[in-house]
Scaffold this motif. Structure first.
Motif, PDB file in Angstrom:
ATOM      1  N   LYS A 362     -36.470   3.913  -6.142  1.00 20.32           N
ATOM      2  CA  LYS A 362     -37.267   4.240  -4.954  1.00 20.32           C
ATOM      3  C   LYS A 362     -37.302   3.101  -3.956  1.00 20.32           C
ATOM      4  CE  LYS A 362     -41.833   5.771  -3.424  1.00 20.32           C
ATOM      5  NZ  LYS A 362     -43.176   6.265  -3.810  1.00 20.32           N
ATOM      6  N   GLU A 363     -37.530   1.887  -4.419  1.00 16.14           N
ATOM      7  CA  GLU A 363     -37.656   0.752  -3.514  1.00 16.14           C
ATOM      8  C   GLU A 363     -36.326   0.360  -2.883  1.00 16.14           C
ATOM      9  OE1 GLU A 363     -40.578  -0.367  -2.569  1.00 16.14           O
ATOM     10  OE2 GLU A 363     -41.402   1.189  -3.900  1.00 16.14           O
ATOM     11  N   LEU A 364     -35.235   0.943  -3.384  1.00 13.76           N
ATOM     12  CA  LEU A 364     -33.909   0.623  -2.822  1.00 13.76           C
ATOM     13  C   LEU A 364     -33.484   1.633  -1.759  1.00 13.76           C
ATOM     14  CD1 LEU A 364     -32.033  -0.311  -6.131  1.00 13.76           C
ATOM     15  CD2 LEU A 364     -33.118  -1.866  -4.484  1.00 13.76           C
ATOM     16  N   ASP A 365     -34.329   2.617  -1.481  1.00 11.01           N
ATOM     17  CA  ASP A 365     -33.982   3.643  -0.501  1.00 11.01           C
ATOM     18  C   ASP A 365     -33.635   2.999   0.841  1.00 11.01           C
ATOM     19  OD1 ASP A 365     -33.635   6.163   0.615  1.00 11.01           O
ATOM     20  OD2 ASP A 365     -35.757   6.362   1.156  1.00 11.01           O
ATOM     21  N   GLY A 366     -32.488   3.371   1.376  1.00  7.63           N
ATOM     22  CA  GLY A 366     -32.037   2.830   2.644  1.00  7.63           C
ATOM     23  C   GLY A 366     -31.202   1.569   2.527  1.00  7.63           C
ATOM     24  N   GLN A 367     -31.048   1.037   1.312  1.00  4.00           N
ATOM     25  CA  GLN A 367     -30.282  -0.196   1.122  1.00  4.00           C
ATOM     26  C   GLN A 367     -28.842   0.064   0.687  1.00  4.00           C
ATOM     27  OE1 GLN A 367     -32.319  -3.151  -1.268  1.00  4.00           O
ATOM     28  NE2 GLN A 367     -34.335  -2.511  -0.516  1.00  4.00           N
ATOM     29  N   PHE A 368     -28.471   1.328   0.553  1.00  7.42           N
ATOM     30  CA  PHE A 368     -27.116   1.672   0.122  1.00  7.42           C
ATOM     31  C   PHE A 368     -26.233   1.953   1.338  1.00  7.42           C
ATOM     32  CE2 PHE A 368     -29.886   2.769  -3.414  1.00  7.42           C
ATOM     33  CZ  PHE A 368     -29.190   2.291  -4.515  1.00  7.42           C
ATOM     34  N   GLU A 369     -24.957   1.612   1.203  1.00  8.05           N
ATOM     35  CA  GLU A 369     -23.991   1.928   2.247  1.00  8.05           C
ATOM     36  C   GLU A 369     -23.910   3.447   2.454  1.00  8.05           C
ATOM     37  OE1 GLU A 369     -22.164  -0.094   4.176  1.00  8.05           O
ATOM     38  OE2 GLU A 369     -22.868  -1.975   3.291  1.00  8.05           O
ATOM     39  N   ASP A 370     -23.460   3.857   3.643  1.00  8.26           N
ATOM     40  CA  ASP A 370     -23.446   5.280   3.978  1.00  8.26           C
ATOM     41  C   ASP A 370     -22.479   6.098   3.130  1.00  8.26           C
ATOM     42  OD1 ASP A 370     -25.385   4.983   5.888  1.00  8.26           O
ATOM     43  OD2 ASP A 370     -23.981   4.831   7.580  1.00  8.26           O
ATOM     44  N   ASN A 371     -21.515   5.442   2.490  1.00  8.62           N
ATOM     45  CA  ASN A 371     -20.572   6.188   1.636  1.00  8.62           C
ATOM     46  C   ASN A 371     -20.976   6.145   0.163  1.00  8.62           C
ATOM     47  OD1 ASN A 371     -19.873   3.412   1.613  1.00  8.62           O
ATOM     48  ND2 ASN A 371     -17.787   3.878   0.912  1.00  8.62           N
ATOM     49  N   VAL A 372     -22.238   5.788  -0.109  1.00  5.74           N
ATOM     50  CA  VAL A 372     -22.777   5.830  -1.468  1.00  5.74           C
ATOM     51  C   VAL A 372     -23.564   7.122  -1.651  1.00  5.74           C
ATOM     52  CG1 VAL A 372     -24.379   4.775  -3.123  1.00  5.74           C
ATOM     53  CG2 VAL A 372     -22.920   3.332  -1.686  1.00  5.74           C
ATOM     54  N   ILE A 373     -23.337   7.794  -2.769  1.00  5.57           N
ATOM     55  CA  ILE A 373     -24.141   8.947  -3.167  1.00  5.57           C
ATOM     56  C   ILE A 373     -24.760   8.622  -4.517  1.00  5.57           C
ATOM     57  CG2 ILE A 373     -24.157  11.403  -3.722  1.00  5.57           C
ATOM     58  CD1 ILE A 373     -21.660  11.739  -2.035  1.00  5.57           C
ATOM     59  N   LEU A 374     -26.075   8.756  -4.613  1.00  7.37           N
ATOM     60  CA  LEU A 374     -26.730   8.575  -5.909  1.00  7.37           C
ATOM     61  C   LEU A 374     -26.653   9.890  -6.688  1.00  7.37           C
ATOM     62  CD1 LEU A 374     -29.901   6.422  -5.125  1.00  7.37           C
ATOM     63  CD2 LEU A 374     -27.585   5.699  -5.745  1.00  7.37           C
ATOM     64  N   GLN A 375     -26.043   9.826  -7.862  1.00  4.09           N
ATOM     65  CA  GLN A 375     -25.860  10.995  -8.717  1.00  4.09           C
ATOM     66  C   GLN A 375     -27.041  11.058  -9.690  1.00  4.09           C
ATOM     67  OE1 GLN A 375     -21.850  11.932 -10.068  1.00  4.09           O
ATOM     68  NE2 GLN A 375     -22.601  12.257 -12.147  1.00  4.09           N
ATOM     69  N   ILE A 376     -27.899  12.077  -9.519  1.00  2.00           N
ATOM     70  CA  ILE A 376     -29.191  12.143 -10.197  1.00  2.00           C
ATOM     71  C   ILE A 376     -29.208  13.301 -11.186  1.00  2.00           C
ATOM     72  CG2 ILE A 376     -31.679  12.351  -9.862  1.00  2.00           C
ATOM     73  CD1 ILE A 376     -31.213  11.478  -6.921  1.00  2.00           C
ATOM     74  N   LYS A 377     -29.469  13.007 -12.467  1.00  2.00           N
ATOM     75  CA  LYS A 377     -29.620  14.085 -13.442  1.00  2.00           C
ATOM     76  C   LYS A 377     -30.764  15.001 -13.023  1.00  2.00           C
ATOM     77  CE  LYS A 377     -27.563  12.064 -17.561  1.00  2.00           C
ATOM     78  NZ  LYS A 377     -27.617  11.985 -19.027  1.00  2.00           N
ATOM     79  N   PHE A 378     -30.628  16.287 -13.316  1.00  2.00           N
ATOM     80  CA  PHE A 378     -31.578  17.258 -12.771  1.00  2.00           C
ATOM     81  C   PHE A 378     -33.005  17.029 -13.236  1.00  2.00           C
ATOM     82  CE2 PHE A 378     -30.265  19.659 -16.642  1.00  2.00           C
ATOM     83  CZ  PHE A 378     -31.501  19.997 -17.163  1.00  2.00           C
ATOM     84  N   GLY A 379     -33.173  16.420 -14.413  1.00  2.00           N
ATOM     85  CA  GLY A 379     -34.497  16.132 -14.925  1.00  2.00           C
ATOM     86  C   GLY A 379     -34.661  14.654 -15.201  1.00  2.00           C
ATOM     87  N   PRO A 380     -35.885  14.221 -15.517  1.00  2.00           N
ATOM     88  CA  PRO A 380     -36.139  12.786 -15.697  1.00  2.00           C
ATOM     89  C   PRO A 380     -35.610  12.203 -17.003  1.00  2.00           C
ATOM     90  CG  PRO A 380     -38.159  14.000 -15.154  1.00  2.00           C
ATOM     91  CD  PRO A 380     -37.124  15.004 -15.533  1.00  2.00           C
ATOM     92  N   ILE A 381     -35.236  13.036 -17.981  1.00  2.00           N
ATOM     93  CA  ILE A 381     -34.796  12.511 -19.277  1.00  2.00           C
ATOM     94  C   ILE A 381     -33.287  12.673 -19.439  1.00  2.00           C
ATOM     95  CG2 ILE A 381     -35.019  12.701 -21.776  1.00  2.00           C
ATOM     96  CD1 ILE A 381     -37.364  11.314 -20.679  1.00  2.00           C
ATOM     97  N   ASP A 382     -32.840  13.805 -20.018  1.00  2.00           N
ATOM     98  CA  ASP A 382     -31.403  13.858 -20.342  1.00  2.00           C
ATOM     99  C   ASP A 382     -30.980  15.248 -20.785  1.00  2.00           C
ATOM    100  OD1 ASP A 382     -28.815  13.122 -20.861  1.00  2.00           O
ATOM    101  OD2 ASP A 382     -29.255  11.961 -22.647  1.00  2.00           O
ATOM    102  N   PHE A 383     -30.795  16.169 -19.844  1.00  2.00           N
ATOM    103  CA  PHE A 383     -30.220  17.480 -20.128  1.00  2.00           C
ATOM    104  C   PHE A 383     -30.952  18.217 -21.257  1.00  2.00           C
ATOM    105  CE2 PHE A 383     -26.224  15.135 -18.704  1.00  2.00           C
ATOM    106  CZ  PHE A 383     -26.329  15.570 -17.398  1.00  2.00           C
ATOM    107  N   GLN A 384     -32.287  18.197 -21.227  1.00  2.00           N
ATOM    108  CA  GLN A 384     -33.065  18.884 -22.242  1.00  2.00           C
ATOM    109  C   GLN A 384     -33.105  20.394 -21.972  1.00  2.00           C
ATOM    110  OE1 GLN A 384     -34.506  16.866 -24.983  1.00  2.00           O
ATOM    111  NE2 GLN A 384     -32.821  15.811 -23.970  1.00  2.00           N
ATOM    112  N   VAL A 385     -33.578  21.135 -22.954  1.00  2.00           N
ATOM    113  CA  VAL A 385     -33.614  22.592 -22.838  1.00  2.00           C
ATOM    114  C   VAL A 385     -34.544  23.025 -21.712  1.00  2.00           C
ATOM    115  CG1 VAL A 385     -35.468  22.960 -24.530  1.00  2.00           C
ATOM    116  CG2 VAL A 385     -33.710  24.730 -24.192  1.00  2.00           C
TER     117      VAL A 385
END
Length: 842
Positions: A362-385
Motif C-alpha cells: 500500500k505505501e508503495l502506491d505510485g512508486q512503480f514505473e508505468d510499465n509495472v503491473i502488480l499481479q495480485i492473487k484473488f484472495g489474501p491467502i492462497d487459492f483457497q476454496v
C-alpha cells in the motif's frame, strides 16, 4: 456504432451421435462433424478471401484454421484466395485498416478496441474484421465455434476485450518437472533445456488463441537462472516462433539473484550499477532473439525466494530495476504481490498473513514505473476454496494491477476432483469494493477502468503437461476454456460459458449437455462442503502436498493459514476491535460489513470471526452442526456424480468416458475420506455430538484392525482422523503377504462391498477380496501412475482411498477375507470394509 444482432439457434440432438475414440488432445477444437443438410451446405461460403496477406502471420493462421475447421465440421473443402473486396459467397478475413484501404473507407470501425473483432454473416457471405491481425484470428475462431455448436444463423456483432493483459503463467521447471502439475512433464523443458519437438506447444498455442489469450510466461515463478544461458535463449526464440502466428507473445520468469548466481557479480542489489547493467544486457540479448517478447514475471522476497529486501531495498525499487531494462523494448514487468513472512508466530493474536499484501504494497502506491503491473492473487491467502477479495485491489490508486487466478487445482482436488471454478471466480470479479463510496467492481479495477490506469488484466496459473488430457482430467479443461472467456468478457454467465465448452468438447447431444452442466455447476459447492466451509479455508495439509484432509496442520505452523481452533471455539478474529485488523484494510462500507458478525455472510464467518462451535448462523444451525451437515451433503453429491456420468455411456466415446469415470469413482471415495476426517477431527476437539447421530457411527463398517489378522498388524494412523477408528493395518513385513478375515453378521442379500485402503507412493501393493473361497475382485495400488494428484509416502488423508465392488451376493456367516501383497515401501495398508445395502453410501 455497429448494430448487435445475435441469433442463437443451436442444433441439439435428443439421441446420441455416433462416437469415435478420442484422447482429449484436441480439447475444444475437435471440429466434430455437424450435419446441417444440403440446403445448409449451399448457404455456406465457397472460398476464403484475404487482403494484402504478408505470409506467416495471424491472418494466414486464421485462413488455415477456417479451411481446416470447415472441412471437418461440414465436410466442405474451401480454397484460400488473395482477392479484392468481392466477398460474395466467401469468408473475408482482414484487419480493419486493410478493409478500409481496399474496400470501404467510409466504414467506421473505430468501435473496435485493440484485439477486438467484428463478425457478420449473411446467407453464405462472412466478414471477419479484426482491429489487428490477432483480432481477425479471434474472429475466425469465433465463427468456427458457432458452426461447431450447430449455430448456422446469421449474426452481426462486434466484441472487444475487457482488458489488454490476458496471460497464463506456466510453472514449468527447467528439468521438465512442473510445480503443481498434474498432467505429466513439461511441454517446454527437459533436462535443463528447451525441448526439440515443439509440436505440442503448437497445439497449446491453438487452444490458447481460440480463447483469446495473448501472452504466456513459459517458466516457473520460482525461476532457475539457467534459463538465461545463450543456448536456452535460442530455445526461447524457437518457442516464440511457434506462438507468434497465433497472436501470442511469450515472457519469462526471472530469479532475482541471477546477477550473482549466473553472472558471478557477487551481488544482486537492485541499485548497484553493475547489477543494473547486467540486467540491461540480458534484456537486450533476449529481445534480439525475441523482438516481440512481452516482458518479465518476477516473484521476489517471498517463500524463500531472493529479493530486494536482502539489501534493505523496497519492493518497488526491485520491480523498477526490471521495468527500466524493459522500457526501451516496450516490455511489461509483472510483479507478484505474493509476499509474506512464512515464519509467523501464531501465538501473537494480531499476527495475520492475510494482512501481508496491503502491509507490503500500500505505501508503495505510485512508486512503480508505468510499465509495472502488480499481479495480485484473488484472495489474501492462497487459492483457497473460498476467500474474500484481496483488499489490496482497493488500496492502489496509482499502480497497474492484474488479478491472479489458478486454473490448476492446487488446493482444489489437483485435477482428480471435478471442480468447475468460474462460479468461485465470479464471487471475486463481481464483488463491489465500494472504494471512496463509489461503484468499484473488482473486474473494473483490474482492467484499469476504475482508477484510470492504462495497463491491467488477467493472469492464471495453467500447468498443462504432456498428458493428452492436458490437465490430467478431461473435465478440468472447462476451467482453462472459461478462464479465457472470462478474461475477455468477465460479465459472461459461467453456466453459459460451460455449456459452450460442453458442446465443443463432447458434441450436441442434449442429454450430455444437461448432465455435465448439472455435474459441473454443483461441483464447487460440493467440494467446499466436504473440504472446508464457512470461510475456514480448504482444510487440507498445507505443510505437505496441499491435497488431502489434515485440519490439524492448519494451526501451529509458520505459514499463517490458521483456524485458531480449540476445544470451544474456531475461526480467525480479523476484526479491528478485537483481532488482526484485516477487516479494516477494506474500504469503509465493506469493512463495516465484515467487522460486525451480524452482517458478515455465513460463508465467510470463520474467515473474519472467532466464535464458539455453538454459535448460531443466520440459517439457525450451530457452526459445528453446519460442519457435520455440509460434509455429509458434499460427499453425498459426490456419490451422485458417478451415476450421472454412467447415464452418458454410449453417448461419449469410450476412451474419454472410462477416463473420466475412473476419476469420478475415485472422487466419490475420497469425498468420504474428507467427510470423515474433518467431522471426526472437530467432533474430537469440540466433544459436541452430531444431532443426527452420524459422526463416529458407521453401522456398515468392519474395521480392519478388528478382523482376524495373519501377517498383518494394527497401525496407529497419523493424523488420527485419516483412518476410521483411528487405526489401519499393515503387513508385518514388506516381503510377505497379509490376510484379514471376518465372518459376516449382516443378513443375507446383495451388497456393495467398499474397501478403504491407502495407496502410497513408492510401491504398488496388490489386494484380493474373497467371500468364502470365491474371488470378488482384485486391485493394485497404482494411483501414482493413473491419477493426477501429488502422491504421499504416508498413511494419511492424501493416500486414503476406496474401491467398491457392486451387487455382491453375501450370506450371513460367510467368511470375508482380504489378502494383501506388499510392494516396495507400501505395506498393503487397509482401513476398513463396508458392507453396504443398495442405495447406502456409508
Amino acid at each position: 456504432m455497429l448494430r448487435l444482432v445475435l441469433l442463437t439457434t443451436l442444433l441439439l440432438l435428443d439421441s446420441p451421435e455416433s462416437v469415435i475414440a478420442e484422447n482429449g488432445f484436441d480439447g475444444w477444437l475437435r471440429y466434430a462433424p455437424v450435419h446441417c443438410g444440403k440446403s445448409c451446405q449451399r448457404l455456406l461460403p465457397s472460398r476464403i478471401v484475404t487482403l494484402n496477406g504478408t505470409g506467416n502471420n495471424s491472418i494466414d493462421t486464421a485462413t488455415e484454421e477456417l479451411q481446416l475447421g470447415l472441412g471437418k465440421i461440414v465436410g466442405k473443402e474451401i480454397p484460400i484466395e488473395r482477392s479484392d473486396c468481392d466477398s460474395r459467397s466467401s469468408i473475408l478475413v482482414a484487419t480493419a485498416d486493410q478493409y478500409r484501404q481496399a474496400c470501404d473507407s467510409s466504414l467506421d470501425l473505430s468501435v473496435l478496441d485493440e484485439d477486438g473483432f467484428w463478425l457478420r454473416t449473411s446467407d453464405g457471405t462472412v466478414q471477419i474484421l479484426g482491429q489487428n491481425e490477432r483480432g481477425a484470428l479471434y474472429g475466425a475462431f469465433e465463427y468456427l465455434s458457432l458452426l461447431s455448436q450447430g449455430n448456422f444463423t446469421n449474426v452481426d456483432y462486434r466484441t472487444n476485450p475487457h482488458a489488454s493483459i490476458r496471460w497464463v503463467n506456466q510453472w514449468d521447471n527447467m528439468d521438465g518437472s512442473i510445480e503443481r502439475g498434474y498432467a505429466g512433464p513439461s511441454i517446454f523443458f527437459s533436462n535443463g533445456q528447451i525441448v526439440e519437438d515443439l509440436s505440442r506447444v503448437k497445439q497449446y498455442a491453438r487452444l490458447l488463441s481460440s480463447i483469446r489469450i495473448n501472452g504466456v510466461v513459459v517458466n516457473n515463478v520460482n525461476a532457475n537462472a539457467t534459463l538465461l544461458t545463450d543456448q536456452n535463449m535460442d530455445g526461447l526464440a524457437r518457442i516464440a516462433d511457434v506462438f507468434r502466428p497465433y497472436g501470442i507473445q511469450i515472457g519469462v520468469s526471472l530469479n532475482f539473484a541471477s546477477p550473482d548466481t549466473l553472472g558471478g557479480l557477487g551481488t544482486y542489489d537492485p541499485l548497484d550499477s553493475a547489477v543494473i547493467t547486467w540486467w540491461g544486457n540480458v534484456t537486450d540479448r533476449l529481445y534480439k532473439r525475441v523482438p516481440d517478447m512481452l516482458g518479465y514475471l518476477v516473484k521476489a522476497s517471498s517463500e524463500g525466494q531472493p529479493g530486494p529486501d536482502t539489501y534493505n531495498r523496497t519492493l518497488s525499487q526491485g520491480a523498477n530495476l526490471f521495468a527500466r531494462a524493459l522500457q526501451p523494448h516496450g516490455g511489461i514487468l509483472m510483479f507478484r504481490t505474493f509476499v509474506y513472512d512464512h515464519h509467523i508466530n501464531e501465538s501473537i493474536w494480531t499476527n495475520d498473513r492475510a494482512n501481508a499484501q496491503v502491509e507490503f504494497f500500500k505505501e508503495l502506491d505510485g512508486q512503480f514505473e508505468d510499465n509495472v503491473i502488480l499481479q495480485i492473487k484473488f484472495g489474501p491467502i492462497d487459492f483457497q476454496v473460498r476467500e474474500p477479495v484481496s483488499p489490496l485491489f482497493a488500496n492502489l490508486y496509482h499502480t497497474n494491477m492484474a488479478i491472479e487466478l489458478q486454473v490448476t487445482q492446487e488446493y482444489l482436488g489437483q485435477q482428480d476432483h471435478l471442480v468447475y471454478l468460474p462460479p468461485l471466480w465470479k464471487t471475486i470479479l463481481d464483488f463491489d469494493l465500494r472504494v471512496d463510496h463509489k461503484p468499484s467492481l473488482v473486474r473494473d479495477i483490474v482492467s484499469g477502468q476504475r482508477f484510470d490506469r492504462q495497463l491491467g488484466g488477467w493472469a492464471a496459473v495453467v500447468n498443462v503437461g504432456t498428458n493428452t488430457t492436458w490437465l490430467g482430467h478431461h473435465l478440468a479443461m472447462s476451467n482453462l476454456y472459461a478462464y479465457g472467456r472470462l478474461a475477455w468478457s468477465p460479465t459472461e454467465d459461467s453456466q453459459g460459458v460451460l455449456e459452450d465448452w460442453i458442446r465443443l468438447t463432447f458434441g450436441l447431444d442434449r442429454r450430455v449437455l444437461e448432465t455435465i452442466t448439472d455435474m459441473s455447476m454443483a461441483s464447487w459447492p460440493m467440494y467446499e462442503n466436504y473440504t472446508g466451509n464457512l470461510g475456514i479455508q480448504t482444510l487440507t495439509d498445507i505443510i505437505y502436498t496441499h491435497y488431502g484432509p489434515s485440519p490439524a496442520s492448519q494451526d501451529n505452523n509458520g505459514w499463517g493459514q490458521w483456524t485458531r481452533a480449540d476445544h470451544d471455539t474456531i475461526g480467525m478474529d480479523r476484526t479491528v476491535k478485537n483481532g488482526t485488523g484485516n477487516a479494516g484494510q477494506y474500504p469503509a462500507e465493506v469493512a463495516q460489513m465484515y467487522e460486525n458478525i451480524e452482517s458478515t455472510p455465513d460463508d465467510l464467518l470463520l474467515w473474519f470471526h472467532h466464535v464458539p462451535y455453538k454459535h448460531r448462523l443466520h440459517s439457525g444451525k450451530t457452526v459445528i452442526q453446519h460442519f457435520y451437515d455440509a460434509h455429509y451433503a458434499g460427499a453425498e453429491t459426490a456419490q451422485h456424480l458417478v451415476s450421472q456420468w454412467d447415464s452418458l455411456e454410449g453417448r461419449i466415446d469410450q476412451e474419454r468416458f472410462d477416463h473420466v469415470r475412473k476419476r469420478l469413482v475415485y472422487q466419490a471415495g475420497h469425498s468420504i475420506v474428507w467427510r470423515d476426517a474433518i467431522n471426526n477431527f472437530y467432533w474430537n476437539m469440540s466433544e459436541i455430538a452430531d444431532e443426527k447421530g452420524r459422526v463416529g457411527h458407521h453401522p456398515w463398517r468392519m474395521e480392519a484392525e478388528s478382523m482376524e489378522l495373519y501377517g498383518y498388524e494394527a497401525y496407529a494412523v497419523n493424523p488420527f482422523e485419516s483412518a476410521s477408528g483411528y487405526h489401519a493395518i499393515v503387513t508385518t513385513s514388506n516381503s510377505t503377504s497379509g490376510t484379514a478375515e471376518t465372518r459376516v453378521e449382516a443378513p443375507s442379500g446383495k451388497y456393495d462391498i467398499a474397501v478403504n485402503y491407502y495407496d502410497m507412493y513408492g510401491g504398488q501393493s496388490q489386494w484380493t477380496i474373497y467371500v468364502n473361497d470365491r474371488i470378488v475382485g482384485s486391485w493394485q495400488g497404482d494411483s501414482e501412475e493413473t491419477l493426477s494428484h501429488t502422491p504421499s509416502i504416508y498413511l494419511d488423508g492424501h493416500s486414503a482411498t476406496r474401491i467398491t465392488f457392486e451387487k455382491v451376493d453375501v450370506h450371513q456367516g460367510d467368511v470375508l477375507k482380504i489378502v494383501g501383497v506388499p510392494d516396495g515401501v507400501e505395506p498393503a495398508p487397509l482401513d476398513y470394509v463396508a458392507l453396504l445395502p443398495p442405495g447406502i453410501a456409508d
